[in-house]
Write a protein that holds these residues in place. Structure first.
Motif, PDB file in Angstrom:
ATOM      1  N   ASN A  44       1.008  -1.237  -0.087  1.00  0.00           N
ATOM      2  CA  ASN A  44       0.096  -0.080  -0.008  1.00  0.00           C
ATOM      3  C   ASN A  44       0.916   1.270   0.038  1.00  0.00           C
ATOM      4  O   ASN A  44       0.672   2.453  -0.495  1.00  0.00           O
ATOM      5  CB  ASN A  44      -1.000   0.073   1.157  1.00  0.00           C
ATOM      6  N   ALA A  45       1.926   0.976   0.567  1.00  0.00           N
ATOM      7  CA  ALA A  45       3.089   2.273   0.644  1.00  0.00           C
ATOM      8  C   ALA A  45       3.466   2.600  -0.883  1.00  0.00           C
ATOM      9  O   ALA A  45       3.801   3.767  -1.336  1.00  0.00           O
ATOM     10  CB  ALA A  45       4.117   1.977   1.620  1.00  0.00           C
ATOM     11  N   GLN A  48       0.723   4.152  -2.859  1.00  0.00           N
ATOM     12  CA  GLN A  48       0.400   5.394  -2.392  1.00  0.00           C
ATOM     13  C   GLN A  48       1.587   6.183  -3.308  1.00  0.00           C
ATOM     14  O   GLN A  48       1.335   7.435  -3.977  1.00  0.00           O
ATOM     15  CB  GLN A  48       0.753   5.798  -1.257  1.00  0.00           C
ATOM     16  N   THR A 183       7.837  -0.885   6.390  1.00  0.00           N
ATOM     17  CA  THR A 183       6.455  -0.003   7.030  1.00  0.00           C
ATOM     18  C   THR A 183       6.235  -0.847   8.329  1.00  0.00           C
ATOM     19  O   THR A 183       6.300  -2.039   8.516  1.00  0.00           O
ATOM     20  CB  THR A 183       5.396  -0.616   6.071  1.00  0.00           C
ATOM     21  N   ALA A 189      -1.966   4.828   4.283  1.00  0.00           N
ATOM     22  CA  ALA A 189      -1.758   5.443   3.101  1.00  0.00           C
ATOM     23  C   ALA A 189      -2.913   6.686   3.186  1.00  0.00           C
ATOM     24  O   ALA A 189      -3.880   6.540   3.721  1.00  0.00           O
ATOM     25  CB  ALA A 189      -2.052   4.626   2.129  1.00  0.00           C
ATOM     26  N   ARG A 200      -6.060   6.381  -7.330  1.00  0.00           N
ATOM     27  CA  ARG A 200      -5.871   5.101  -6.825  1.00  0.00           C
ATOM     28  C   ARG A 200      -7.045   4.106  -7.387  1.00  0.00           C
ATOM     29  O   ARG A 200      -6.888   2.836  -7.474  1.00  0.00           O
ATOM     30  CB  ARG A 200      -6.173   5.353  -5.215  1.00  0.00           C
TER      31      ARG A 200
END
Length: 282
Positions: A44-45, A48, A183, A189, A200
């Motif tokens: 997810n990082a 983003q 993380t 995020a 997204r």
């Protein structure tokens, strides 16, 4: 902006999925393998970062050929392409030999701007592979990251991280790119603009389509592809010595279940009577 996300397959520890032998040892062959839950935050990082800065996201894992399914699961979160490092020479590696192999895979891909990894794996719980891979790459590393922003013009990443031993204390640190990001499970995020939220949504739809045919986006490399000496990877390259493995004790069942069918009016009346106080807020 090119990001590489490291992920691993772990046993599915959900209730009813894990198989143990009579001595309490995990039977991996009879237990389904899934993507390590903490790696979802790393993916997810990376997503983003792509939403805000564009670029490309690669997901990478080391393991047997069946780990392609794990990478397919990673692609469902987000990935543009997948890399599996796999052959018998890599088997039974400890964290150090794994880090050597992963760093060679990352270097073969090219020179990513960011490498992401989860906090730790559900099976090993060491939290060592990410930092050791960063050391092999000679990348600066930021751990326990809960938020990050990239300044492409300055070539730097700014991250908020939890201070070790005190989850209530947060510090902000900066690092030049390329950098290695570990993380934390507290990572969230952030998409503050409508443009980013729409982007997204678009990327999630695209990766969902790719995940259905993830094999078409999967590249597999063995130790020869990575120019690795078998003496320095896998079991032969692992300095860790496991002296023994303690069986996992079987916990006693603590829950009681009462079976009721819809055509059993008396049983269903008992169920209704049991639930009534909770429905009333008691």
């Amino acid at each position: 902006m090119h990001s590489v996300v490291l992920t691993k397959g772990v046993p599915d520890f959900r209730e009813g999925q894990v198989s143990f032998d009579e001595d309490g040892h995990l039977e991996r062959g009879k237990t389904p393998t899934v993507m390590n839950p903490n790696d979802r935050f790393a993916l997810n990082a990376a997503l983003q970062t792509k939403v805000k800065h564009g670029g490309h996201v690669s997901a990478m894992s080391m393991g047997p050929p069946g780990y392609g399914n794990v990478l397919g699961e990673a692609m469902e979160v987000y990935a543009d392409d997948l890399y599996l490092l796999s052959d018998r020479a890599m088997a039974a590696a400890d964290t150090w030999a794994t880090a050597i192999t992963l760093s060679a895979g990352i270097e073969k891909i090219g020179d990513p701007d960011l490498v992401f990894a989860g906090f730790k794996t559900a099976d090993g719980e060491t939290g060592q592979t990410g930092p050791q891979t960063a050391w092999c790459l000679d990348y600066p590393i930021i751990t326990h990251v809960i938020a990050l922003e990239v300044d492409e013009d300055e070539g730097r990443v700014r991250a908020k991280r939890l201070v070790e031993g005190d989850v209530d204390e947060i510090e902000t640190v900066e690092s030049p790119l390329p950098a290695f990001i570990v993380t934390d499970p507290e990572y969230e995020a952030s998409y503050r603009t409508a443009r980013h939220r729409l982007r997204r949504k678009q990327l999630k739809a695209e990766t969902a389509d790719r995940a259905e045919e993830y094999e078409e986006h999967l590249t597999t490399w063995d130790h020869e592809d990575l120019n690795l000496d078998p003496d320095y990877i896998g079991l032969d390259g692992s300095p860790t010595i496991v002296s023994s493995v303690d069986p996992i004790p079987k916990a006693p069942a603590e829950r009681e279940a009462t079976m009721a069918t819809l055509d059993d009016e008396e049983a269903m009346a008992d169920v209704l009577e049991t639930m009534r106080p909770f429905a009333a807020g008691d």
